[in-house]
Write a protein that holds these residues in place. Structure first.
Motif, PDB file in Angstrom:
ATOM      1  N   CYS A 195      -3.368   1.492  16.337  1.00 48.02           N
ATOM      2  CA  CYS A 195      -3.611   1.084  14.943  1.00 48.02           C
ATOM      3  C   CYS A 195      -4.699   1.922  14.294  1.00 48.02           C
ATOM      4  CB  CYS A 195      -3.967  -0.400  14.888  1.00 48.02           C
ATOM      5  SG  CYS A 195      -2.586  -1.488  15.308  1.00 48.02           S
ATOM      6  N   LEU A 196      -5.748   2.187  15.035  1.00 48.36           N
ATOM      7  CA  LEU A 196      -6.861   2.975  14.508  1.00 48.36           C
ATOM      8  C   LEU A 196      -6.419   4.405  14.191  1.00 48.36           C
ATOM      9  CD1 LEU A 196      -9.836   2.516  13.849  1.00 48.36           C
ATOM     10  CD2 LEU A 196     -10.391   3.176  16.189  1.00 48.36           C
ATOM     11  N   ALA A 197      -5.679   5.012  15.093  1.00 50.29           N
ATOM     12  CA  ALA A 197      -5.203   6.383  14.867  1.00 50.29           C
ATOM     13  C   ALA A 197      -4.305   6.445  13.634  1.00 50.29           C
ATOM     14  CB  ALA A 197      -4.463   6.889  16.099  1.00 50.29           C
ATOM     15  N   TYR A 198      -3.455   5.436  13.465  1.00 47.27           N
ATOM     16  CA  TYR A 198      -2.532   5.420  12.332  1.00 47.27           C
ATOM     17  C   TYR A 198      -3.287   5.341  11.003  1.00 47.27           C
ATOM     18  CZ  TYR A 198       1.323   4.133   9.274  1.00 47.27           C
ATOM     19  OH  TYR A 198       2.240   4.109   8.247  1.00 47.27           O
ATOM     20  N   ILE A 199      -4.207   4.396  10.884  1.00 48.00           N
ATOM     21  CA  ILE A 199      -4.901   4.212   9.603  1.00 48.00           C
ATOM     22  C   ILE A 199      -5.899   5.333   9.347  1.00 48.00           C
ATOM     23  CG2 ILE A 199      -6.678   2.615  10.468  1.00 48.00           C
ATOM     24  CD1 ILE A 199      -4.911   2.408   7.035  1.00 48.00           C
ATOM     25  N   GLU A 200      -6.549   5.850  10.374  1.00 48.31           N
ATOM     26  CA  GLU A 200      -7.488   6.970  10.181  1.00 48.31           C
ATOM     27  C   GLU A 200      -6.756   8.197   9.654  1.00 48.31           C
ATOM     28  OE1 GLU A 200     -11.060   6.209  13.428  1.00 48.31           O
ATOM     29  OE2 GLU A 200      -9.277   7.312  14.080  1.00 48.31           O
ATOM     30  N   ASN A 201      -5.574   8.446  10.192  1.00 48.87           N
ATOM     31  CA  ASN A 201      -4.786   9.583   9.748  1.00 48.87           C
ATOM     32  C   ASN A 201      -4.360   9.414   8.290  1.00 48.87           C
ATOM     33  OD1 ASN A 201      -1.987  11.050   9.498  1.00 48.87           O
ATOM     34  ND2 ASN A 201      -3.101  12.029  11.196  1.00 48.87           N
ATOM     35  N   LEU A 202      -3.952   8.209   7.923  1.00 47.97           N
ATOM     36  CA  LEU A 202      -3.568   7.959   6.529  1.00 47.97           C
ATOM     37  C   LEU A 202      -4.741   8.179   5.579  1.00 47.97           C
ATOM     38  CD1 LEU A 202      -1.357   4.732   6.692  1.00 47.97           C
ATOM     39  CD2 LEU A 202      -0.604   7.067   6.255  1.00 47.97           C
ATOM     40  N   VAL A 203      -5.897   7.645   5.921  1.00 49.79           N
ATOM     41  CA  VAL A 203      -7.073   7.784   5.045  1.00 49.79           C
ATOM     42  C   VAL A 203      -7.476   9.243   4.927  1.00 49.79           C
ATOM     43  CG1 VAL A 203      -9.537   7.252   4.811  1.00 49.79           C
ATOM     44  CG2 VAL A 203      -7.926   5.433   5.358  1.00 49.79           C
ATOM     45  N   GLN A 204      -7.425   9.982   6.024  1.00 52.98           N
ATOM     46  CA  GLN A 204      -7.783  11.402   5.981  1.00 52.98           C
ATOM     47  C   GLN A 204      -6.895  12.156   4.991  1.00 52.98           C
ATOM     48  OE1 GLN A 204      -7.368  13.509   9.712  1.00 52.98           O
ATOM     49  NE2 GLN A 204      -7.504  15.475   8.707  1.00 52.98           N
ATOM     50  N   HIS A 205      -5.605  11.934   5.071  1.00 53.45           N
ATOM     51  CA  HIS A 205      -4.685  12.625   4.156  1.00 53.45           C
ATOM     52  C   HIS A 205      -4.808  12.103   2.724  1.00 53.45           C
ATOM     53  CE1 HIS A 205      -2.941  13.987   7.965  1.00 53.45           C
ATOM     54  NE2 HIS A 205      -2.646  15.046   7.249  1.00 53.45           N
ATOM     55  N   GLN A 206      -5.056  10.831   2.578  1.00 51.41           N
ATOM     56  CA  GLN A 206      -5.265  10.253   1.260  1.00 51.41           C
ATOM     57  C   GLN A 206      -6.482  10.898   0.583  1.00 51.41           C
ATOM     58  OE1 GLN A 206      -7.007   6.368   1.068  1.00 51.41           O
ATOM     59  NE2 GLN A 206      -5.478   5.653  -0.413  1.00 51.41           N
ATOM     60  N   GLU A 207      -7.558  11.052   1.338  1.00 49.41           N
ATOM     61  CA  GLU A 207      -8.783  11.628   0.774  1.00 49.41           C
ATOM     62  C   GLU A 207      -8.619  13.113   0.437  1.00 49.41           C
ATOM     63  OE1 GLU A 207     -11.974  10.310   3.366  1.00 49.41           O
ATOM     64  OE2 GLU A 207     -11.964   8.326   2.399  1.00 49.41           O
ATOM     65  N   GLU A 208      -7.805  13.829   1.195  1.00 56.89           N
ATOM     66  CA  GLU A 208      -7.502  15.223   0.842  1.00 56.89           C
ATOM     67  C   GLU A 208      -6.818  15.270  -0.517  1.00 56.89           C
ATOM     68  OE1 GLU A 208      -5.200  16.844   4.087  1.00 56.89           O
ATOM     69  OE2 GLU A 208      -6.858  16.604   5.497  1.00 56.89           O
ATOM     70  N   ILE A 209      -5.905  14.340  -0.762  1.00 57.37           N
ATOM     71  CA  ILE A 209      -5.208  14.278  -2.050  1.00 57.37           C
ATOM     72  C   ILE A 209      -6.188  13.911  -3.160  1.00 57.37           C
ATOM     73  CG2 ILE A 209      -3.489  12.958  -3.375  1.00 57.37           C
ATOM     74  CD1 ILE A 209      -1.949  12.653  -0.621  1.00 57.37           C
ATOM     75  N   ILE A 210      -7.015  12.912  -2.931  1.00 57.34           N
ATOM     76  CA  ILE A 210      -7.947  12.433  -3.947  1.00 57.34           C
ATOM     77  C   ILE A 210      -8.942  13.502  -4.373  1.00 57.34           C
ATOM     78  CG2 ILE A 210      -9.899  10.843  -4.321  1.00 57.34           C
ATOM     79  CD1 ILE A 210      -8.308   8.777  -2.709  1.00 57.34           C
ATOM     80  N   HIS A 211      -9.371  14.312  -3.436  1.00 56.52           N
ATOM     81  CA  HIS A 211     -10.398  15.307  -3.739  1.00 56.52           C
ATOM     82  C   HIS A 211      -9.840  16.636  -4.236  1.00 56.52           C
ATOM     83  CE1 HIS A 211     -12.652  12.442  -1.135  1.00 56.52           C
ATOM     84  NE2 HIS A 211     -13.477  12.571  -2.160  1.00 56.52           N
ATOM     85  N   HIS A 212      -8.547  16.689  -4.482  1.00 52.88           N
ATOM     86  CA  HIS A 212      -7.949  17.907  -5.027  1.00 52.88           C
ATOM     87  C   HIS A 212      -8.366  18.025  -6.494  1.00 52.88           C
ATOM     88  CE1 HIS A 212      -5.060  20.869  -6.306  1.00 52.88           C
ATOM     89  NE2 HIS A 212      -4.714  21.057  -5.041  1.00 52.88           N
ATOM     90  N   PRO A 213      -9.124  19.049  -6.833  1.00 53.77           N
ATOM     91  CA  PRO A 213      -9.716  19.114  -8.181  1.00 53.77           C
ATOM     92  C   PRO A 213      -8.731  19.383  -9.317  1.00 53.77           C
ATOM     93  CG  PRO A 213     -10.193  21.120  -6.946  1.00 53.77           C
ATOM     94  CD  PRO A 213      -9.504  20.191  -6.000  1.00 53.77           C
ATOM     95  N   ALA A 214      -7.581  19.965  -9.029  1.00 57.28           N
ATOM     96  CA  ALA A 214      -6.664  20.346 -10.110  1.00 57.28           C
ATOM     97  C   ALA A 214      -5.629  19.271 -10.429  1.00 57.28           C
ATOM     98  CB  ALA A 214      -5.959  21.651  -9.733  1.00 57.28           C
ATOM     99  N   LYS A 215      -5.576  18.210  -9.662  1.00 59.39           N
ATOM    100  CA  LYS A 215      -4.538  17.201  -9.873  1.00 59.39           C
ATOM    101  C   LYS A 215      -5.006  16.099 -10.811  1.00 59.39           C
ATOM    102  CE  LYS A 215      -2.133  17.971  -5.617  1.00 59.39           C
ATOM    103  NZ  LYS A 215      -1.130  17.440  -4.762  1.00 59.39           N
ATOM    104  N   THR A 216      -4.072  15.624 -11.637  1.00 59.63           N
ATOM    105  CA  THR A 216      -4.361  14.466 -12.477  1.00 59.63           C
ATOM    106  C   THR A 216      -4.323  13.220 -11.588  1.00 59.63           C
ATOM    107  OG1 THR A 216      -2.038  13.993 -12.961  1.00 59.63           O
ATOM    108  CG2 THR A 216      -3.180  15.565 -14.439  1.00 59.63           C
ATOM    109  N   ASN A 217      -4.784  12.114 -12.116  1.00 60.31           N
ATOM    110  CA  ASN A 217      -4.740  10.866 -11.355  1.00 60.31           C
ATOM    111  C   ASN A 217      -3.303  10.390 -11.150  1.00 60.31           C
ATOM    112  OD1 ASN A 217      -7.610  10.162 -10.822  1.00 60.31           O
ATOM    113  ND2 ASN A 217      -7.690  10.483 -13.030  1.00 60.31           N
ATOM    114  N   THR A 218      -2.441  10.675 -12.093  1.00 60.47           N
ATOM    115  CA  THR A 218      -1.023  10.343 -11.925  1.00 60.47           C
ATOM    116  C   THR A 218      -0.436  11.148 -10.771  1.00 60.47           C
ATOM    117  OG1 THR A 218      -0.797   9.809 -14.278  1.00 60.47           O
ATOM    118  CG2 THR A 218       1.237  10.289 -13.073  1.00 60.47           C
TER     119      THR A 218
END
Length: 187
Positions: free
Chosen positions: A52-75
């Motif tokens: 369970c920990l590996a699954y959610i940690e991996n999701l959050v890591q990839h989610q944060e890569e998306i969130i911190h992308h400077p050129a993307k809109t929030n949509t």
């Protein structure tokens, strides 16, 4: 061997359920002794927690890569996070089902770390919504906390029914969900 134990357990937990799968079932499937299992994991619960920990940690890591992308809109970020989650649910079906279905079998004193990371996943969704509200991309009267919970409710249950062999691809389902979230269903 640790990875083999993990992979075998994923299959057995998914097929039989966590409670119905014994350590003996796991070691019999691998053709090893219980001592081998206990060398890597102190208990079946520790193994479940690791999954369970590996699954959610991996999701959050990839989610944060998306969130911190400077050129993307929030949509675009919202789209990419929904896509990433649905894609992971499809590609990592065993892990997703075990995470959503079996996490309740981890005792309260051992689950806090997973809950904190799961909360971070929700807060990251909420941040994207708040940023979109702040910059005028989303309605000012939207409720980011409630919307984040709603998005999670819509997407997380996909583990139960979604198959890319069905009528929609991951991208089509992502667009449908995003359109529903952004515009509703009223004509």
């Amino acid at each position: 061997m640790k990875d083999k134990i993990l992979q075998t357990s994923l299959t057995l937990f998914d097929q039989k359920g966590y409670r119905e799968t014994s350590i003996q079932d796991i070691v019999d499937s691998l053709g090893v002794t219980k001592g081998t299992f206990y060398y890597y994991y102190s208990s079946k619960e520790e193994l479940l927690k690791a999954i369970c920990l590996a699954y959610i940690e991996n999701l959050v890591q990839h989610q944060e890569e998306i969130i911190h992308h400077p050129a993307k809109t929030n949509t675009e970020k919202l789209h990419d996070i929904i896509y990433m989650l649905l894609d992971r649910i499809e590609r990592e079906r065993n892990e997703a089902r075990i995470f959503f279905r079996e996490m309740r079998n981890i005792k309260e004193e051992h689950i806090e770390e997973i809950k904190q990371i799961r909360t971070q996943f929700r807060l990251n969704y909420q941040k994207v919504l708040e940023d979109g509200i702040q910059n005028g991309e989303f309605k000012a009267n939207a409720h980011p906390h409630v919307l984040a919970l709603g998005i999670l409710g819509i997407t997380n249950w996909s583990y139960y029914w979604y198959s890319s062999e069905g009528e929609m691809s991951v991208e089509e389902l992502t667009r449908l969900y995003l359109d529903f979230i952004l515009h509703g269903i009223k004509s």
